[in-house]
Design a protein around this motif. Structure first.
Motif, mmCIF file in Angstrom:
data_model
loop_
_atom_site.group_PDB
_atom_site.id
_atom_site.type_symbol
_atom_site.label_atom_id
_atom_site.label_comp_id
_atom_site.label_asym_id
_atom_site.label_seq_id
_atom_site.Cartn_x
_atom_site.Cartn_y
_atom_site.Cartn_z
ATOM 1 N N LEU A 165 0.829 -1.197 0.000
ATOM 2 C CA LEU A 165 0.000 0.000 0.000
ATOM 3 C C LEU A 165 0.871 1.258 0.000
ATOM 4 C CD1 LEU A 165 -2.700 -1.053 2.619
ATOM 5 C CD2 LEU A 165 -3.080 -0.692 0.170
ATOM 6 N N TRP A 166 0.391 2.278 -0.691
ATOM 7 C CA TRP A 166 1.106 3.549 -0.831
ATOM 8 C C TRP A 166 0.121 4.701 -0.671
ATOM 9 C CZ3 TRP A 166 6.407 3.608 -2.393
ATOM 10 C CH2 TRP A 166 6.927 2.369 -2.801
ATOM 11 N N ASP A 213 1.575 11.655 7.436
ATOM 12 C CA ASP A 213 0.406 10.772 7.475
ATOM 13 C C ASP A 213 0.735 9.401 6.890
ATOM 14 O OD1 ASP A 213 -1.220 12.662 8.645
ATOM 15 O OD2 ASP A 213 -2.180 13.283 6.771
ATOM 16 N N ALA A 214 1.438 9.384 5.747
ATOM 17 C CA ALA A 214 1.797 8.106 5.118
ATOM 18 C C ALA A 214 2.653 7.264 6.056
ATOM 19 C CB ALA A 214 2.517 8.358 3.798
ATOM 20 N N GLY A 215 3.642 7.901 6.687
ATOM 21 C CA GLY A 215 4.489 7.163 7.616
ATOM 22 C C GLY A 215 3.722 6.636 8.809
ATOM 23 N N LYS A 216 2.820 7.449 9.353
ATOM 24 C CA LYS A 216 2.023 7.031 10.507
ATOM 25 C C LYS A 216 1.105 5.869 10.149
ATOM 26 C CE LYS A 216 0.231 10.481 12.923
ATOM 27 N NZ LYS A 216 -0.372 11.819 13.185
ATOM 28 N N ARG A 217 0.655 5.818 8.902
ATOM 29 C CA ARG A 217 -0.202 4.709 8.462
ATOM 30 C C ARG A 217 0.598 3.454 8.138
ATOM 31 N NH1 ARG A 217 -3.434 9.038 4.842
ATOM 32 N NH2 ARG A 217 -5.240 9.335 6.214
ATOM 33 N N GLY A 218 1.910 3.588 8.000
ATOM 34 C CA GLY A 218 2.735 2.445 7.650
ATOM 35 C C GLY A 218 2.658 2.073 6.185
ATOM 36 N N VAL A 219 2.329 3.060 5.327
ATOM 37 C CA VAL A 219 2.269 2.811 3.887
ATOM 38 C C VAL A 219 3.400 3.572 3.205
ATOM 39 C CG1 VAL A 219 -0.226 2.476 4.001
ATOM 40 C CG2 VAL A 219 0.672 4.737 3.403
ATOM 41 N N GLY A 220 3.770 3.136 2.004
ATOM 42 C CA GLY A 220 4.777 3.853 1.240
ATOM 43 C C GLY A 220 4.273 5.227 0.832
ATOM 44 N N SER A 269 15.153 15.741 0.499
ATOM 45 C CA SER A 269 15.854 14.952 1.503
ATOM 46 C C SER A 269 15.205 15.114 2.875
ATOM 47 C CB SER A 269 17.319 15.383 1.576
ATOM 48 O OG SER A 269 18.004 14.678 2.590
ATOM 49 N N ARG A 270 14.801 16.339 3.209
ATOM 50 C CA ARG A 270 14.156 16.560 4.505
ATOM 51 C C ARG A 270 12.763 15.939 4.548
ATOM 52 N NH1 ARG A 270 13.097 21.530 5.862
ATOM 53 N NH2 ARG A 270 13.601 22.603 3.920
ATOM 54 N N MET A 271 12.059 15.940 3.411
ATOM 55 C CA MET A 271 10.749 15.276 3.355
ATOM 56 C C MET A 271 10.905 13.767 3.570
ATOM 57 S SD MET A 271 8.191 17.534 2.428
ATOM 58 C CE MET A 271 7.107 17.104 1.058
ATOM 59 N N ILE A 272 11.955 13.192 2.989
ATOM 60 C CA ILE A 272 12.220 11.767 3.193
ATOM 61 C C ILE A 272 12.481 11.493 4.670
ATOM 62 C CG2 ILE A 272 13.854 9.895 2.707
ATOM 63 C CD1 ILE A 272 14.250 11.219 -0.071
ATOM 64 N N GLY A 273 13.284 12.357 5.300
ATOM 65 C CA GLY A 273 13.568 12.195 6.720
ATOM 66 C C GLY A 273 12.315 12.266 7.569
ATOM 67 N N LEU A 274 11.405 13.179 7.220
ATOM 68 C CA LEU A 274 10.131 13.296 7.928
ATOM 69 C C LEU A 274 9.327 12.010 7.812
ATOM 70 C CD1 LEU A 274 7.812 14.911 9.291
ATOM 71 C CD2 LEU A 274 7.249 15.797 7.020
ATOM 72 N N TYR A 275 9.235 11.490 6.590
ATOM 73 C CA TYR A 275 8.482 10.248 6.377
ATOM 74 C C TYR A 275 9.121 9.084 7.131
ATOM 75 C CZ TYR A 275 7.121 5.876 4.249
ATOM 76 O OH TYR A 275 6.711 4.582 4.081
ATOM 77 N N ARG A 276 10.446 8.939 7.016
ATOM 78 C CA ARG A 276 11.120 7.802 7.668
ATOM 79 C C ARG A 276 10.909 7.841 9.182
ATOM 80 N NH1 ARG A 276 12.098 4.445 3.361
ATOM 81 N NH2 ARG A 276 13.708 5.256 1.973
ATOM 82 N N VAL A 281 4.402 -2.845 7.530
ATOM 83 C CA VAL A 281 4.829 -1.479 7.227
ATOM 84 C C VAL A 281 5.584 -1.489 5.902
ATOM 85 C CG1 VAL A 281 6.269 0.459 7.945
ATOM 86 C CG2 VAL A 281 4.969 -0.826 9.656
ATOM 87 N N ASN A 282 5.084 -0.725 4.949
ATOM 88 C CA ASN A 282 5.741 -0.612 3.647
ATOM 89 C C ASN A 282 6.586 0.661 3.661
ATOM 90 O OD1 ASN A 282 6.425 -0.969 0.933
ATOM 91 N ND2 ASN A 282 4.640 0.168 0.211
#
Length: 391
Positions: free
Chosen positions: A175-176, A187-194, A208-215, A229-230
Motif C-alpha cells: 500500500l502507498w 500521514d503516510a508514515g504514521k499509516r505504515g504505507v509507502g 531529503s528533509r521530506m524523506i527524513g520526515l516520512y522515515r 509497514v511498507n
C-alpha cells in the motif's frame, strides 16, 4: 534504487482525429518496452476532467490491459482517488485483487484524497475527504484478509459480507499514499504505507528533509493500516534522455517542462490549494502540542527565504506568462529535472539515489515530446538500471 515509469497519458494539443486512440496505443508500447528493459514498476495516475493534462480516468482498465502485454514489470496505481464518491472501498478492493490475479501478483496500490477540482466535480465535501481516505486505508487490508467483512461508520455500513476475490499476493499488495505536503508525508508514515511524492518543483535538499520526515513517522508506526509497514519512498519527476544534452533540448525538453508546470498548476487550481495548505500548515506551526513531526519540519524552514522555484510558481499563479526557457532554467538549477545525455542523467539519478529514494518514477511521456523520442529516452534510461539497482 528502483527505476520506474510514471504515466499520465498526457494529450497536449493540437489533436488529430484519432488522438485518444493514438495516445493509448503509445502508452502500451512504452510499457511493453519498459517491461523488456527491466524497469521496476509502471505507475498509472487517476484524474477526472483533466483535459489535455491526462487521459488516465480509468487506470484500472489501462493496468488490466498492461497485465496481458507484460510479464515482469509491476503495475501501480498512483493513485486511486479514495473518497467514496470517486471509488467505493469495496470496488477498490475487488478491482485491485482482480488485477493482482490477472498480472500474476504484480500490483502496487496507492490511494490519495485528490484535490479541489475533482472534489467539486464529484460533489465531495473537502472536509470529508481526509476521513474517507483514512477509512479506505483501514478497510482495504481487512477486506483482503478476512473471510467476511463488516464496517460501521457515518459513511459506510457494511454487515458481514464476503469480499472477493482475495489478492494473489499474501497477505496483500503493498500500500502507498500519494503525497504533496509535509503533513501528508507524515500521514503516510504514521499509516505504515509507502509514500509517493514529486520532486518536479522541489530542491533535492527539501526532498531529503521530506524523506527524513516520512522515515521518522514510519519508524514510529507500530499499528500499520495493513498487515506490514511498507517503508518505501517513491518520487516522480520529468526525465528525458537523448544522445547529447543538446539533442535533449532540441527534442523540446524546455517546452515540455514549462507546459507541464503551467498545465498542472492550472488543473489542480494551485492558487486555491496554496491558500488551503498555508492555513493548515500555520495551524500545525502554532499547535499547542507542537504539531507533531510536521510542525517541527515547518518551523525548521519558517525563516528560509523562498526558493527560486517557489517565486517562479507564484508568478505563474498570478497569471504572468513566463517564458519556457526561464521555467526550465529555474527548475534545472535546483536539480529537480533529469534531462540530458546518458552521462548527465546518470549523475542526476545517482544524486537521487543518494537521498535514500527507493523508487525513482520517471515521467517520460510529457508535453509535446514525440513518441519516438520518448521510446529512445526509455531505452537510454533503461541502460542505466543495472548501475542504479544492481540487485
Amino acid at each position: 534504487m528502483k527505476v520506474d515509469l510514471f504515466n499520465e497519458i498526457q494529450n497536449p494539443r493540437p489533436w488529430s482525429e484519432d488522438h485518444e486512440q493514438v495516445r493509448f496505443a503509445q502508452a502500451i508500447e512504452q510499457a511493453v518496452l519498459a517491461d523488456e528493459l527491466g524497469y521496476g514498476c509502471w505507475w498509472q495516475v487517476e484524474h477526472h476532467g483533466a483535459g489535455e493534462f491526462s487521459l488516465s480516468s480509468a487506470p484500472e482498465l489501462m493496468l488490466a490491459a498492461l497485465s496481458q502485454r507484460t510479464s515482469r514489470i509491476r503495475l501501480g496505481h498512483s493513485a486511486v482517488l479514495a473518497p467514496g464518491r470517486f471509488n467505493h472501498p469495496i470496488r477498490v478492493a475487488e478491482r485491485a485483487a482482480t488485477l493482482d490475479h490477472l498480472s500474476g501478483g504484480r500490483v502496487e496500490l496507492g490511494l490519495t484524497r485528490s484535490t479541489i477540482p475533482e472534489w467539486r466535480l464529484f460533489g465531495i465535501d473537502p472536509d470529508d475527504a481526509r476521513a474517507e481516505t483514512q477509512q479506505a486505508f483501514e478497510m482495504l487490508p481487512k477486506m483482503w484478509t478476512s473471510d467476511r467483512f463488516s464496517h460501521h461508520s457515518a459513511t459506510y455500513r457494511i454487515d458481514d459480507v464476503p469480499i472477493s476475490p482475495k489478492p494473489l499476493q499474501r497477505p496483500h499488495p503493498p500500500l502507498w499514499q500519494a503525497a504533496a505536503s509535509p503533513a501528508s508525508f507524515e500521514d503516510a508514515g504514521k499509516r505504515g504505507v509507502g509514500v509517493l511524492g514529486t520532486t518536479m518543483w522541489e530542491s533535492l535538499e527539501r526532498a531529503s528533509r521530506m524523506i527524513g520526515l516520512y522515515r521518522a513517522a514510519a519508524e514510529r508506526c507500530t499499528e500499520p493500516v495493513g498487515a506490514f509497514v511498507n517503508n518505501q519512498v517513491g518520487f516522480f519527476t520529468f526525465v528525458h534522455c537523448a544522445d547529447t544534452d543538446e539533442e535533449a533540448m532540441l527534442n523540446g525538453a524546455a517546452a515540455a517542462a514549462a507546459w507541464y508546470t503551467v498545465t498542472a498548476l492550472t488543473f489542480f487550481e494551485a492558487a486555491s490549494e496554496f491558500v488551503r495548505l498555508t492555513r493548515t500548515q500555520q495551524r500545525l506551526i502554532d499547535a499547542p502540542d507542537g504539531g507533531g513531526l510536521t510542525g517541527d519540519f515547518l518551523r525548521g524552514e519558517a525563516n528560509d527565504p523562498p526558493s527560486e522555484a517557489k517565486l517562479l510558481i507564484g508568478r505563474i499563479l498570478q497569471g504572468e506568462q513566463v517564458a519556457d526557457d526561464e521555467i526550465f532554467t529555474v527548475l534545472s538549477a535546483q536539480d529537480s529535472l533529469i534531462v540530458g545525455s546518458q552521462d548527465t542523467c546518470r549523475k542526476k539519478l545517482q544524486a537521487y539515489a543518494e537521498l535514500g529514494i527507493d523508487r525513482m518514477m520517471c515521467l517520460q511521456q510529457i508535453g509535446g515530446i514525440g513518441h519516438d523520442e520518448v521510446l529512445k529516452s526509455i531505452r537510454l534510461i533503461g541502460g542505466l538500471i543495472p548501475e542504479l539497482d544492481p540487485a
